[in-house]
Design a protein around this motif. Sequence first.
Motif, PDB file in Angstrom:
ATOM      1  N   THR A   1      13.868  -3.554   2.981  1.00 54.70           N
ATOM      2  CA  THR A   1      12.855  -3.756   4.011  1.00 54.70           C
ATOM      3  C   THR A   1      11.673  -2.817   3.795  1.00 54.70           C
ATOM      4  O   THR A   1      10.512  -3.222   3.910  1.00 54.70           O
ATOM      5  N   GLN A   2      11.961  -1.577   3.469  1.00 50.17           N
ATOM      6  CA  GLN A   2      10.893  -0.615   3.203  1.00 50.17           C
ATOM      7  C   GLN A   2      10.064  -1.040   1.989  1.00 50.17           C
ATOM      8  O   GLN A   2       8.830  -0.923   1.995  1.00 50.17           O
ATOM      9  N   MET A   3      10.733  -1.552   0.956  1.00 52.54           N
ATOM     10  CA  MET A   3      10.029  -2.016  -0.235  1.00 52.54           C
ATOM     11  C   MET A   3       9.132  -3.208   0.109  1.00 52.54           C
ATOM     12  O   MET A   3       7.989  -3.282  -0.344  1.00 52.54           O
ATOM     13  N   GLN A   4       9.636  -4.120   0.926  1.00 56.66           N
ATOM     14  CA  GLN A   4       8.836  -5.278   1.318  1.00 56.66           C
ATOM     15  C   GLN A   4       7.595  -4.846   2.090  1.00 56.66           C
ATOM     16  O   GLN A   4       6.501  -5.383   1.881  1.00 56.66           O
ATOM     17  N   GLN A   5       7.748  -3.881   2.976  1.00 58.60           N
ATOM     18  CA  GLN A   5       6.607  -3.380   3.737  1.00 58.60           C
ATOM     19  C   GLN A   5       5.588  -2.704   2.818  1.00 58.60           C
ATOM     20  O   GLN A   5       4.377  -2.874   2.968  1.00 58.60           O
ATOM     21  N   CYS A   6       6.086  -1.943   1.875  1.00 56.42           N
ATOM     22  CA  CYS A   6       5.215  -1.254   0.924  1.00 56.42           C
ATOM     23  C   CYS A   6       4.455  -2.274   0.075  1.00 56.42           C
ATOM     24  O   CYS A   6       3.236  -2.148  -0.121  1.00 56.42           O
ATOM     25  N   ILE A   7       5.156  -3.288  -0.409  1.00 64.06           N
ATOM     26  CA  ILE A   7       4.520  -4.331  -1.215  1.00 64.06           C
ATOM     27  C   ILE A   7       3.443  -5.046  -0.404  1.00 64.06           C
ATOM     28  O   ILE A   7       2.335  -5.295  -0.906  1.00 64.06           O
ATOM     29  N   ALA A   8       3.733  -5.361   0.841  1.00 65.31           N
ATOM     30  CA  ALA A   8       2.747  -6.026   1.693  1.00 65.31           C
ATOM     31  C   ALA A   8       1.515  -5.136   1.888  1.00 65.31           C
ATOM     32  O   ALA A   8       0.376  -5.626   1.873  1.00 65.31           O
ATOM     33  N   SER A   9       1.723  -3.846   2.056  1.00 66.02           N
ATOM     34  CA  SER A   9       0.597  -2.917   2.228  1.00 66.02           C
ATOM     35  C   SER A   9      -0.261  -2.849   0.974  1.00 66.02           C
ATOM     36  O   SER A   9      -1.497  -2.846   1.057  1.00 66.02           O
ATOM     37  N   VAL A  10       0.378  -2.805  -0.177  1.00 67.57           N
ATOM     38  CA  VAL A  10      -0.365  -2.747  -1.443  1.00 67.57           C
ATOM     39  C   VAL A  10      -1.136  -4.052  -1.661  1.00 67.57           C
ATOM     40  O   VAL A  10      -2.287  -4.032  -2.102  1.00 67.57           O
ATOM     41  N   GLN A  11      -0.511  -5.179  -1.324  1.00 65.47           N
ATOM     42  CA  GLN A  11      -1.209  -6.464  -1.439  1.00 65.47           C
ATOM     43  C   GLN A  11      -2.445  -6.489  -0.549  1.00 65.47           C
ATOM     44  O   GLN A  11      -3.510  -6.964  -0.963  1.00 65.47           O
ATOM     45  N   SER A  12      -2.323  -5.982   0.650  1.00 70.03           N
ATOM     46  CA  SER A  12      -3.439  -5.932   1.577  1.00 70.03           C
ATOM     47  C   SER A  12      -4.561  -5.043   1.045  1.00 70.03           C
ATOM     48  O   SER A  12      -5.740  -5.411   1.094  1.00 70.03           O
ATOM     49  N   ALA A  13      -4.182  -3.883   0.533  1.00 67.60           N
ATOM     50  CA  ALA A  13      -5.192  -2.962  -0.010  1.00 67.60           C
ATOM     51  C   ALA A  13      -5.897  -3.586  -1.212  1.00 67.60           C
ATOM     52  O   ALA A  13      -7.125  -3.482  -1.334  1.00 67.60           O
ATOM     53  N   ALA A  14      -5.152  -4.248  -2.090  1.00 69.64           N
ATOM     54  CA  ALA A  14      -5.747  -4.884  -3.263  1.00 69.64           C
ATOM     55  C   ALA A  14      -6.720  -5.983  -2.836  1.00 69.64           C
ATOM     56  O   ALA A  14      -7.816  -6.110  -3.401  1.00 69.64           O
ATOM     57  N   ALA A  15      -6.339  -6.756  -1.843  1.00 73.50           N
ATOM     58  CA  ALA A  15      -7.219  -7.823  -1.349  1.00 73.50           C
ATOM     59  C   ALA A  15      -8.498  -7.236  -0.755  1.00 73.50           C
ATOM     60  O   ALA A  15      -9.598  -7.770  -0.980  1.00 73.50           O
ATOM     61  N   SER A  16      -8.383  -6.150  -0.024  1.00 76.71           N
ATOM     62  CA  SER A  16      -9.566  -5.498   0.547  1.00 76.71           C
ATOM     63  C   SER A  16     -10.505  -5.004  -0.551  1.00 76.71           C
ATOM     64  O   SER A  16     -11.723  -5.182  -0.472  1.00 76.71           O
ATOM     65  N   LEU A  17      -9.933  -4.402  -1.579  1.00 81.37           N
ATOM     66  CA  LEU A  17     -10.758  -3.899  -2.675  1.00 81.37           C
ATOM     67  C   LEU A  17     -11.468  -5.042  -3.407  1.00 81.37           C
ATOM     68  O   LEU A  17     -12.633  -4.907  -3.795  1.00 81.37           O
ATOM     69  N   LYS A  18     -10.776  -6.158  -3.581  1.00 77.89           N
ATOM     70  CA  LYS A  18     -11.405  -7.318  -4.225  1.00 77.89           C
ATOM     71  C   LYS A  18     -12.557  -7.842  -3.366  1.00 77.89           C
ATOM     72  O   LYS A  18     -13.608  -8.201  -3.883  1.00 77.89           O
ATOM     73  N   THR A  19     -12.355  -7.863  -2.070  1.00 77.14           N
ATOM     74  CA  THR A  19     -13.412  -8.302  -1.158  1.00 77.14           C
ATOM     75  C   THR A  19     -14.607  -7.359  -1.233  1.00 77.14           C
ATOM     76  O   THR A  19     -15.759  -7.805  -1.314  1.00 77.14           O
ATOM     77  N   PHE A  20     -14.340  -6.059  -1.213  1.00 73.31           N
ATOM     78  CA  PHE A  20     -15.429  -5.080  -1.317  1.00 73.31           C
ATOM     79  C   PHE A  20     -16.201  -5.288  -2.617  1.00 73.31           C
ATOM     80  O   PHE A  20     -17.428  -5.210  -2.632  1.00 73.31           O
ATOM     81  N   SER A  21     -15.478  -5.541  -3.694  1.00 74.68           N
ATOM     82  CA  SER A  21     -16.110  -5.751  -4.993  1.00 74.68           C
ATOM     83  C   SER A  21     -17.048  -6.951  -4.962  1.00 74.68           C
ATOM     84  O   SER A  21     -18.137  -6.914  -5.530  1.00 74.68           O
TER      85      SER A  21
END
Length: 67
Positions: free
Chosen positions: A5-25
């Motif tokens: 469960t912790q890994m799934q939450q971490c993966i979701a957070s990283v996916q969100s951060a990556a998407a935000s960075l792509k949007t900023f770019s």
Amino acid sequence: MTVATQMQQCIASVQSAAASLKTFSLETVDQQMKQEFQQLSQTMDQTLTSLQQRQQQIEQQEPQYKQ
């Protein structure tokens, strides 16, 4: 909270951060910052791949964590 469960939450957070960075770019006009956001996004994608591989290892080693 299980490790899976912790890994799934971490993966979701990283996916969100990556998407935000792509949007900023895509939205920034400053070419230097655009490149910086792209590099950070690539780093997050690599991190995401590593986390997903680790999650698979955990699930193989500990079948009770499978969802």
